[in-house]
Design an enzyme around this catalytic site. Structure first.
Site, PDB file in Angstrom:
ATOM      1  CG  ASP A 122      15.280 -21.559  19.364  1.00 40.24           C
ATOM      2  OD1 ASP A 122      16.014 -20.515  18.863  1.00 40.24           O
ATOM      3  OD2 ASP A 122      14.663 -22.065  18.794  1.00 40.24           O
ATOM      4  CG  ASP A 159      19.116 -19.935  18.060  1.00 39.93           C
ATOM      5  OD1 ASP A 159      18.417 -18.993  18.435  1.00 39.93           O
ATOM      6  OD2 ASP A 159      18.963 -20.852  17.367  1.00 39.93           O
ATOM      7  CG  ASN A 203      16.435 -24.427  16.900  1.00 41.48           C
ATOM      8  OD1 ASN A 203      15.550 -24.350  15.748  1.00 41.48           O
ATOM      9  ND2 ASN A 203      17.312 -23.074  17.194  1.00 41.48           N
ATOM     10  CB  THR A 253      17.546 -15.669  17.716  1.00 38.24           C
ATOM     11  OG1 THR A 253      17.939 -16.199  18.627  1.00 38.24           O
ATOM     12  CG2 THR A 253      17.988 -14.497  17.400  1.00 38.24           C
ATOM     13  CG  PHE A 280      11.121 -23.524  13.558  1.00 37.94           C
ATOM     14  CD1 PHE A 280      10.629 -24.811  13.432  1.00 37.94           C
ATOM     15  CD2 PHE A 280      11.807 -23.046  14.657  1.00 37.94           C
ATOM     16  CE1 PHE A 280      10.775 -25.345  14.838  1.00 37.94           C
ATOM     17  CE2 PHE A 280      11.975 -23.633  15.856  1.00 37.94           C
ATOM     18  CZ  PHE A 280      11.579 -24.937  16.024  1.00 37.94           C
ATOM     19  CG  ASN A 281      12.383 -18.729  15.211  1.00 37.52           C
ATOM     20  OD1 ASN A 281      12.523 -19.720  15.696  1.00 37.52           O
ATOM     21  ND2 ASN A 281      13.352 -17.632  14.926  1.00 37.52           N
ATOM     22  CG  HIS A 316      17.562 -18.946   9.390  1.00 38.80           C
ATOM     23  ND1 HIS A 316      16.947 -18.961   8.109  1.00 38.80           N
ATOM     24  CD2 HIS A 316      17.876 -20.523   9.529  1.00 38.80           C
ATOM     25  CE1 HIS A 316      16.739 -19.962   7.663  1.00 38.80           C
ATOM     26  NE2 HIS A 316      17.072 -21.055   8.366  1.00 38.80           N
ATOM     27  CG  ASP A 317      18.449 -17.495  14.988  1.00 35.31           C
ATOM     28  OD1 ASP A 317      17.621 -17.211  14.575  1.00 35.31           O
ATOM     29  OD2 ASP A 317      18.692 -18.456  15.785  1.00 35.31           O
TER      30      ASP A 317
END
Ligand code: BDR
Ligand code: CA
Length: 303
Positions: A10, A15, A39, A122, A163-164, A231-232
């Site tokens: 996303d 990402d 996102n 992700t 979040f994800n 993060h991703d």
């Protein structure tokens, strides 16, 4: 040996950095990118994925996926990733078209054509949950899922949820109970491996890719004096350098209701699952190695 992967994503600033590494690292064979609402809306995440494919003159297909979570109403993270999801850099506007298939169809076809492929989500796991529900036969053709999301500690959306997973907890629950082996690349490591101010400063000096990443990363709202959470990107780092990350096997399930909605509950004590595990949870990372690798990866890109 190259690692065959599909990214379900996303973009999203981090990402975009993860896709950049996956497209350009010779040890990764990225077969397909599918997009999901997260996102920002799926129209925007699809456009952003196409911008990156075009930026790198790549022919990796992009298929658009779910517009909203399975049950929960959709809420974006534009406050972190900006209205476009990838602000700060002007990409070419002659974008390729997404595939004529939905993400679920594209995932099914790519998985069946590439036995023992690794799925790298992700974003929220809506597309993958739909895929497993509609085409359960794909599960035995997936080697593993290396997913950004979840936490054994604090959340970044609520006290308990990342979040994800929070975005679509019902999808996450389906994925965690699918029987496909999972590597949980969660906040437990992604909040340790911050991209430092020194690394960020180096990026634009490397090449145009470094400038592009720098210019979007500086807009990331997920930052502090110590650095910016990428993060991703930790999923791709894990694929290439598993030795820099410590994992612990346990059973992970997902809360779908109440104040802990979206919590990834790790059965750390093995109290509920008779020693059975479904996940290797990433619990520690060499943050200095991550930063070193990040800069090296970008510096090897020819653009
Ligand atoms: C996750 O949430 C999104 O905003 C990021 O892109 C990442 O996938 C981190 O919690
Ligand atoms: Ca993401």
């Amino acid at each position: 040996m190259t690692i065959k992967i599909i990214m379900d994503t996303d973009p999203g600033i981090d990402d975009a950095a993860a896709i950049t590494m996956a497209i350009n690292d010779d040890n990764i064979d990225l077969k397909l990118i599918t997009t999901v609402a997260g996102n920002v809306t799926v129209d925007k995440t699809t456009k952003n994925a196409l911008k990156l494919v075009r930026f790198f003159n790549s022919d990796i297909p992009v298929a658009a996926g779910a517009k909203q979570p399975l049950i929960k109403p959709f809420e974006d993270a534009a406050r972190i990733h900006g209205e476009s999801g990838m602000p700060g850099y002007v990409f070419p506007d002659d974008l390729p078209k997404p595939m004529d298939k939905t993400a679920v169809e594209a995932l099914r076809d790519a998985i069946m054509a590439n036995d023992q492929i690794t799925l790298v989500p992700t974003g929220s796991y809506t597309n993958i949950a739909l895929l497993f529900s509609e085409y359960p036969e794909v599960k035995s053709h997936i080697e593993r899922i290396v997913a950004m999301g979840g936490t054994l500690g604090y959340g970044n959306m609520t006290s308990a949820a990342e979040f994800n997973v929070f975005t679509d907890p019902h999808a996450a629950r389906i994925v965690y109970n699918s029987g496909v082996p999972i590597v949980m690349v969660g906040l437990d490591i992604t909040m340790k491996a911050l991209l430092t101010p020194e690394s960020l400063e180096k990026l634009p000096t490397l090449n145009e890719t470094g400038k592009m990443l720098h210019d979007i990363i500086i807009h990331d709202g997920d930052n502090s004096d110590k650095g910016i959470a990428m993060h991703d990107v930790n999923t791709i780092f894990y694929l290439l350098h598993p030795e820099a990350i410590t994992t612990e096997k346990m059973w992970v399930d997902v809360q779908t209701e109440g104040p802990a909605m979206g919590e990834t509950v790790g059965d750390i004590r093995g109290a509920y699952h008779n020693g059975k595990t479904n996940t290797a949870v990433c619990v520690d990372i060499d943050a200095a190695e991550f930063n070193k690798w990040f800069i090296e990866e970008v510096s090897h890109i020819s653009k």
